[in-house]
Design a protein around this motif. Structure first.
Motif, PDB file in Angstrom:
ATOM      1  N   ARG A 239       0.831  -1.205   0.000  1.00  0.00           N
ATOM      2  CA  ARG A 239       0.000   0.000   0.000  1.00  0.00           C
ATOM      3  C   ARG A 239       0.867   1.256   0.000  1.00  0.00           C
ATOM      4  N   ASN A 240       1.942   1.218   0.772  1.00  0.00           N
ATOM      5  CA  ASN A 240       2.843   2.363   0.845  1.00  0.00           C
ATOM      6  C   ASN A 240       3.502   2.632  -0.504  1.00  0.00           C
ATOM      7  N   ILE A 241       3.993   1.564  -1.133  1.00  0.00           N
ATOM      8  CA  ILE A 241       4.653   1.721  -2.435  1.00  0.00           C
ATOM      9  C   ILE A 241       3.665   2.215  -3.482  1.00  0.00           C
ATOM     10  N   ARG A 242       2.453   1.663  -3.475  1.00  0.00           N
ATOM     11  CA  ARG A 242       1.457   2.079  -4.463  1.00  0.00           C
ATOM     12  C   ARG A 242       1.059   3.539  -4.259  1.00  0.00           C
ATOM     13  N   SER A 243       0.956   3.965  -3.006  1.00  0.00           N
ATOM     14  CA  SER A 243       0.612   5.362  -2.726  1.00  0.00           C
ATOM     15  C   SER A 243       1.669   6.304  -3.284  1.00  0.00           C
ATOM     16  N   ARG A 244       2.916   5.952  -3.079  1.00  0.00           N
ATOM     17  CA  ARG A 244       3.998   6.809  -3.576  1.00  0.00           C
ATOM     18  C   ARG A 244       4.015   6.830  -5.105  1.00  0.00           C
TER      19      ARG A 244
END
Length: 319
Positions: A239-244
């Motif tokens: 989720r963190n990578i996709r948000s960035r």
């Protein structure tokens, strides 16, 4: 090796200290790590003179093990049983068992003469009635906890849908079984060493198998505790990578929507660094709000930009 693994697991879970549901695991790993550390001969022999040189380290070691297994039992009950009545019943039963066994262990120890420091209490003082109570009550409590925790895990497995959780609970249950076997191994070894037939050929097998059983138990319990959280951590990472990445892709449309500074929610000096900022969710949400606000003022989004904004909104909503 077991002590190092348990200390590492304790450090990893230290942030759960104030969580009522997860703190028992932290306390269990802490006391287990403490017990494994005290069981190291060099540590035992160095610490006992500090406490008076009467094998008080042995008493502390056994109590630490008992508290550790009690906390593992508590954690298993909290994780596997949802009904408040059944949960309370199991927790009370565990507390009563610990109180009874702990009282017997302490009484048995102080009623025995254990003046000379010796890590192998069963061999050195096992002939004394008080020491037999000390050893057998402590062992019986730990074996009961292992059996009850393993049984609770196995009963709970059919109701679990997640393979990760099933694997974690299965490993934990297997670790409890191996720990019970290791303890039984130790008790049998003490009985054979104290018997007249000291040259029994099984002594060698029991000696080297104990280390294997203990190591397997610690490894399996550690894996069982880590696995259920691994999937959650992996999901958060994705989720963190996709948000960035969405923030990077949304930068062009966001810049077009932010030409008029007075409409920005926050006047930031380094907006292009948002994709590598610490609180990525907040920055992504702010960009989505600013783009939607620009739409209300007449900004027309390209089809690709519309898809990106929709994906960002779905991600923020947890989809």
């Amino acid at each position: 090796m077991p002590a190092a693994m348990l200390w590492l697991l304790t450090l990893v879970r230290i942030r759960t200290a104030l969580d009522r549901e997860r703190a028992p695991v932290l306390r269990a790993t802490f006391f287990a790590a403490l017990a494994c550390t005290l069981f190291i001969p060099a540590v035992y022999n160095a610490a006992d003179p500090i406490l008076g040189g009467r094998n008080h380290v042995g008493l502390a070691l056994v109590i630490a093990i008992m508290v550790s297994f009690w906390q593992f039992h508590t954690a298993t009950v909290l994780a596997a049983i949802s009904g408040q009545v059944r949960r309370r019943h199991h927790l009370v039963r565990g507390r009563l068992a610990l109180a009874l066994a702990g009282t017997c262990v302490v009484a048995g120890f102080f009623s025995s003469r254990v003046d000379v420091t010796n890590q192998n209490l069963p061999l050195a003082y096992g002939s004394q009635p008080g020491m037999q109570v000390f050893l057998w009550m402590g062992s019986a409590f730990i074996i009961w906890v292992c059996a009850d925790a393993a049984l609770t895990c196995f009963r709970f497995l059919p109701r679990m849908r997640s393979r990760t959780f099933k694997s974690g609970f299965g490993c934990f249950a297997a670790g409890c079984i191996f720990m019970a076997l290791a303890l039984g191994n130790r008790l049998l070894l003490g009985m054979l060493e104290a018997s007249p037939a000291y040259g029994n050929p099984w002594l060698g097998v029991l000696n080297w198998s104990f280390a294997i059983l203990e190591t397997l138990a610690v490894i399996l319990v550690s894996i069982g505790l880590v696995l259920p959280r691994f999937r959650e951590s992996l999901g958060l990472l994705r989720r963190n990578i996709r948000s960035r990445w969405l923030m990077v892709l949304m930068t062009p449309v966001w810049r077009r929507s932010s030409t008029q500074r007075k409409y920005l929610l926050r006047n930031r000096w380094t907006p292009l660094l948002d994709p590598v900022a610490r609180r990525v969710t907040g920055h992504l949400q702010r960009r989505v709000v600013e783009v939607r606000d620009a739409q209300l003022r007449g900004l027309t989004l390209l089809p690709r930009d519309r898809v990106l904004v929709n994906q960002a909104e779905q991600l923020l909503q947890g989809h």
